[in-house]
Motif scaffolding. Structure first.
Motif, PDB file in Angstrom:
ATOM      1  N   GLN A 149      78.679  99.850  25.148  1.00  0.00           N
ATOM      2  CA  GLN A 149      77.964  99.007  26.100  1.00  0.00           C
ATOM      3  C   GLN A 149      77.629  97.633  25.543  1.00  0.00           C
ATOM      4  O   GLN A 149      76.663  97.003  25.969  1.00  0.00           O
ATOM      5  N   GLY A 150      78.417  97.151  24.575  1.00  0.00           N
ATOM      6  CA  GLY A 150      78.190  95.791  24.096  1.00  0.00           C
ATOM      7  C   GLY A 150      78.139  95.635  22.595  1.00  0.00           C
ATOM      8  O   GLY A 150      77.789  94.563  22.089  1.00  0.00           O
ATOM      9  N   MET A 151      78.441  96.697  21.844  1.00  0.00           N
ATOM     10  CA  MET A 151      78.445  96.641  20.380  1.00  0.00           C
ATOM     11  C   MET A 151      77.089  96.245  19.820  1.00  0.00           C
ATOM     12  O   MET A 151      76.987  95.531  18.815  1.00  0.00           O
ATOM     13  N   GLY A 185      84.908  90.180  23.041  1.00  0.00           N
ATOM     14  CA  GLY A 185      84.565  90.378  24.443  1.00  0.00           C
ATOM     15  C   GLY A 185      83.289  89.665  24.842  1.00  0.00           C
ATOM     16  O   GLY A 185      82.510  89.200  24.000  1.00  0.00           O
ATOM     17  N   ILE A 186      83.086  89.576  26.154  1.00  0.00           N
ATOM     18  CA  ILE A 186      81.872  88.986  26.708  1.00  0.00           C
ATOM     19  C   ILE A 186      81.610  89.624  28.074  1.00  0.00           C
ATOM     20  O   ILE A 186      82.534  89.852  28.848  1.00  0.00           O
ATOM     21  N   ASP A 187      80.362  89.958  28.330  1.00  0.00           N
ATOM     22  CA  ASP A 187      79.982  90.556  29.608  1.00  0.00           C
ATOM     23  C   ASP A 187      79.614  89.468  30.602  1.00  0.00           C
ATOM     24  O   ASP A 187      78.900  88.513  30.249  1.00  0.00           O
ATOM     25  N   THR A 188      80.079  89.621  31.826  1.00  0.00           N
ATOM     26  CA  THR A 188      79.675  88.715  32.908  1.00  0.00           C
ATOM     27  C   THR A 188      79.098  89.549  34.036  1.00  0.00           C
ATOM     28  O   THR A 188      79.761  90.447  34.550  1.00  0.00           O
ATOM     29  N   GLY A 363      79.027  94.054  37.508  1.00  0.00           N
ATOM     30  CA  GLY A 363      79.276  93.834  36.092  1.00  0.00           C
ATOM     31  C   GLY A 363      80.760  93.701  35.822  1.00  0.00           C
ATOM     32  O   GLY A 363      81.596  94.162  36.600  1.00  0.00           O
ATOM     33  N   SER A 364      81.082  93.076  34.708  1.00  0.00           N
ATOM     34  CA  SER A 364      82.480  92.886  34.315  1.00  0.00           C
ATOM     35  C   SER A 364      82.532  92.663  32.818  1.00  0.00           C
ATOM     36  O   SER A 364      81.522  92.390  32.169  1.00  0.00           O
ATOM     37  N   LEU A 365      83.733  92.802  32.269  1.00  0.00           N
ATOM     38  CA  LEU A 365      83.956  92.550  30.849  1.00  0.00           C
ATOM     39  C   LEU A 365      85.231  91.749  30.686  1.00  0.00           C
ATOM     40  O   LEU A 365      86.281  92.135  31.196  1.00  0.00           O
ATOM     41  N   GLN A 366      85.109  90.621  29.989  1.00  0.00           N
ATOM     42  CA  GLN A 366      86.280  89.805  29.651  1.00  0.00           C
ATOM     43  C   GLN A 366      86.573  89.959  28.156  1.00  0.00           C
ATOM     44  O   GLN A 366      85.645  90.008  27.343  1.00  0.00           O
ATOM     45  N   ARG A 367      87.855  90.033  27.832  1.00  0.00           N
ATOM     46  CA  ARG A 367      88.275  90.214  26.446  1.00  0.00           C
ATOM     47  C   ARG A 367      89.303  89.149  26.070  1.00  0.00           C
ATOM     48  O   ARG A 367      90.092  88.735  26.909  1.00  0.00           O
ATOM     49  N   SER A 368      89.304  88.757  24.804  1.00  0.00           N
ATOM     50  CA  SER A 368      90.370  87.900  24.290  1.00  0.00           C
ATOM     51  C   SER A 368      90.353  87.910  22.776  1.00  0.00           C
ATOM     52  O   SER A 368      89.296  88.035  22.154  1.00  0.00           O
ATOM     53  N   SER A 369      91.528  87.774  22.193  1.00  0.00           N
ATOM     54  CA  SER A 369      91.642  87.643  20.743  1.00  0.00           C
ATOM     55  C   SER A 369      91.454  86.202  20.301  1.00  0.00           C
ATOM     56  O   SER A 369      91.409  85.919  19.098  1.00  0.00           O
ATOM     57  N   VAL A 370      91.351  85.281  21.265  1.00  0.00           N
ATOM     58  CA  VAL A 370      91.144  83.860  20.983  1.00  0.00           C
ATOM     59  C   VAL A 370      89.828  83.439  21.626  1.00  0.00           C
ATOM     60  O   VAL A 370      89.627  83.633  22.825  1.00  0.00           O
ATOM     61  N   GLU A 371      88.928  82.869  20.836  1.00  0.00           N
ATOM     62  CA  GLU A 371      87.589  82.575  21.324  1.00  0.00           C
ATOM     63  C   GLU A 371      87.606  81.638  22.526  1.00  0.00           C
ATOM     64  O   GLU A 371      86.882  81.842  23.507  1.00  0.00           O
ATOM     65  N   SER A 394      77.134  84.958  31.865  1.00  0.00           N
ATOM     66  CA  SER A 394      77.908  85.580  30.794  1.00  0.00           C
ATOM     67  C   SER A 394      77.027  85.684  29.560  1.00  0.00           C
ATOM     68  O   SER A 394      76.296  84.749  29.224  1.00  0.00           O
ATOM     69  N   GLY A 395      77.088  86.830  28.900  1.00  0.00           N
ATOM     70  CA  GLY A 395      76.256  87.032  27.719  1.00  0.00           C
ATOM     71  C   GLY A 395      76.749  88.193  26.887  1.00  0.00           C
ATOM     72  O   GLY A 395      77.779  88.795  27.169  1.00  0.00           O
ATOM     73  N   ASP A 396      75.995  88.518  25.847  1.00  0.00           N
ATOM     74  CA  ASP A 396      76.316  89.597  24.915  1.00  0.00           C
ATOM     75  C   ASP A 396      77.738  89.480  24.351  1.00  0.00           C
ATOM     76  O   ASP A 396      78.493  90.459  24.316  1.00  0.00           O
ATOM     77  N   PRO A 397      78.128  88.282  23.891  1.00  0.00           N
ATOM     78  CA  PRO A 397      79.487  88.148  23.347  1.00  0.00           C
ATOM     79  C   PRO A 397      79.606  88.805  21.977  1.00  0.00           C
ATOM     80  O   PRO A 397      78.632  88.910  21.231  1.00  0.00           O
ATOM     81  N   TYR A 398      80.789  89.255  21.671  1.00  0.00           N
ATOM     82  CA  TYR A 398      81.067  89.732  20.321  1.00  0.00           C
ATOM     83  C   TYR A 398      82.415  89.184  19.891  1.00  0.00           C
ATOM     84  O   TYR A 398      83.307  88.981  20.715  1.00  0.00           O
TER      85      TYR A 398
END
Length: 486
Positions: A149-151, A185-188, A363-371, A394-398
């Motif tokens: 749920q967000g690491m 990832g980042i939650d939106t 809720g949603s989750l966006q992911r990328s290997s490039v910031e 958007s928040g809780d980025p890792y």
């Protein structure tokens, strides 16, 4: 074969730890019981344990007699699991343990997620901690919280408690692949308050149900083109139009990192003839488009009744705006990697929605290997909702985990894998989120690798783990510990 018979599988040490772990409810953000279980495990085996400031568990085990004086190795897994039940399955995840059974070479759960992600990794660490017949350097076992749920556990990891310079992350799901990089990832999330329209209690109400989708892990399966139940619902309702149906409630999805497999809405039917025609026309097109990848897809509408003196729905203007935004919002693969062939660079998953009583939340989750592209895809998801005046954040980025070409543990394990199994192992990055990049913020300079047994359909009620692959994983893990002299 019931859960008790899982304990007869080989390697018994690992499967018994997994059975014990799966008897303990362990939802993300409510891990108190499983933390207590792990601390009790350490105490029973005479091992030193502690909680860090974020609640993560650290257990230390001295080296075996033949390895005294060698540097420690960190073994890491997360304790929480995705809790998801199949359509029509009633299961109390806060009270019940996972019910497992054997299907040939696969261990499955009865109607729910299995928890092999990351329970098998955690169980393997527990089995190593309990063993008296393994050769190994000093072990620093790190069990993190709230990965799904967000690491949160990894993000709050306390520096200064671990001394190892090499880390084995046991959270991968293909036994022929070593992972050395992953996406961040980042939650939106969003909220939209809307005006309501009242209808007479005799107004015809229909329940629209989208069920039977495959769902799955929003990182590992996002490239497969699986249907998203929330997006399908928005498409259906838009095809009908706000002058044909008035939306009263909607609920879809179960977890931020799972592709939603079901969505249910209740609507007041304003024009029954047009509703029947437009609904079936659009549903038929959707079924045809997804007939190969979603053979279990079911789209139905049945008469329903909403309790109360009258029925409230979204006003026509707000319904039009919200449903258009939902249909337009980016979902699925956003960009493929130009560096690693076949690897998804950036993606978005519209994961949950709850609508009714004058407000909608999602809720949603966006992911990328490039910031930079992670931030771009998050902005792309927000854009349609911001245009209609919704509150979107958007928040809780890792962070992601950048692959390193210079890795002593990778070189050693590649050689060991070849010797054990007679062929080369694959090495690559994955689009799922692993905790390695986050952990390196508290412990920079770690030499890290991720590996694990074959686990299919994680984050869905179809999740299963291969027995033979788990045996292979255990053989590789114990051989690595016996050979590790870094």
């Amino acid at each position: 074969m019931p859960s008790s018979d899982i304990r007869t599988l080989e390697p018994k040490a690992l499967w018994n730890c997994f059975a014990d772990l799966n008897a303990v409810p362990r939802p993300s953000k409510r891990e108190e019981r499983v933390v207590g279980f792990v601390l009790g495990f350490a105490a029973r085996h005479g091992l030193t344990s502690q909680l860090d400031s974020a609640g993560n568990v650290i257990i230390k085990k001295p080296a075996s007699a033949d390895r005294i004086g060698q540097p420690p190795v960190i073994m890491q897994a997360h304790l929480d699991m995705v809790h998801k039940a199949g359509d029509g399955v009633k299961f109390d995840f806060d009270r019940q343990g996972i019910e497992m059974w054997v299907d040939g070479d696969w261990v499955r759960a009865r109607g729910t997620t299995l928890g092999a992600d990351n329970g098998l990794g955690a169980a393997a660490i527990l089995a190593v901690l309990a063993a008296h017949d393994l050769s190994h350097p000093p072990i620093e076992a790190l069990f993190t919280l709230d990965e799904e749920q967000g690491m949160g556990g990894a993000l709050g990891l306390q520096p200064g408690l671990l001394t190892g310079k090499t880390m084995l992350n046991l959270d991968s799901e293909e036994d022929d692949t070593f992972t050395i990089g992953c996406a961040g990832g980042i939650d939106t999330t969003g909220r939209f308050e809307y005006n309501e329209t009242a209808h007479d209690s005799t107004a015809p109400v229909s329940a629209i149900q989208i069920t039977g989708l495959r769902g799955g892990h929003s990182g590992l399966q996002i490239h497969e083109g699986r249907a998203n139940a929330i997006k399908v619902m928005a498409r259906l309702l838009n095809a009908c139009g706000e002058d044909v149906v008035a939306l009263s409630t909607m609920r879809g999805g179960s977890a931020r990192n799972a592709i939603p497999a079901q969505c249910v809405a209740q609507v007041v039917v304003l024009d029954e003839a047009r509703f029947a025609e437009s609904f079936e026309r659009e549903a038929a097109g959707i079924r045809e488009e997804f007939r190969l990848i979603e053979p279990g897809l079911s789209i139905t509408t049945t008469p329903a009744k909403i309790e109360g003196s009258d029925v409230h729905t979204m006003c026509a203007e707000h319904q039009k705006h919200l449903l258009l935004a939902m249909q337009a919002v980016v979902n699925g693969v956003y960009r493929m990697s130009p560096v690693v062939p076949g690897l998804v660079e950036a993606s978005s998953n519209f994961s949950t929605i709850e609508l009714g009583g004058g407000k909608a939340e999602w809720g949603s989750l966006q992911r990328s290997s490039v910031e930079s592209s992670k931030l771009d895809v998050a902005r792309a998801f927000r854009a349609p909702f911001e245009l209609i005046g919704a509150d979107v954040r958007s928040g809780d980025p890792y962070p992601g985990w950048s692959p390193s070409a210079e890795s002593a543990i990778l070189d050693k394990m590649k050689k060991l894998y070849r010797e054990l199994f007679g062929h080369e192992v694959q090495v690559g990055a994955c689009h799922a989120g692993l905790e390695c990049g986050v952990i390196s913020m508290a412990y920079p300079g770690l030499d890290m690798i991720s590996f694990g047994p074959n686990i299919h359909e994680a984050h869905s009620e179809k999740e299963c783990a291969s027995i033979s692959s788990t045996q292979k994983f255990w053989k590789l893990l114990t051989a690595t510990l016996a050979d590790l002299q870094l």
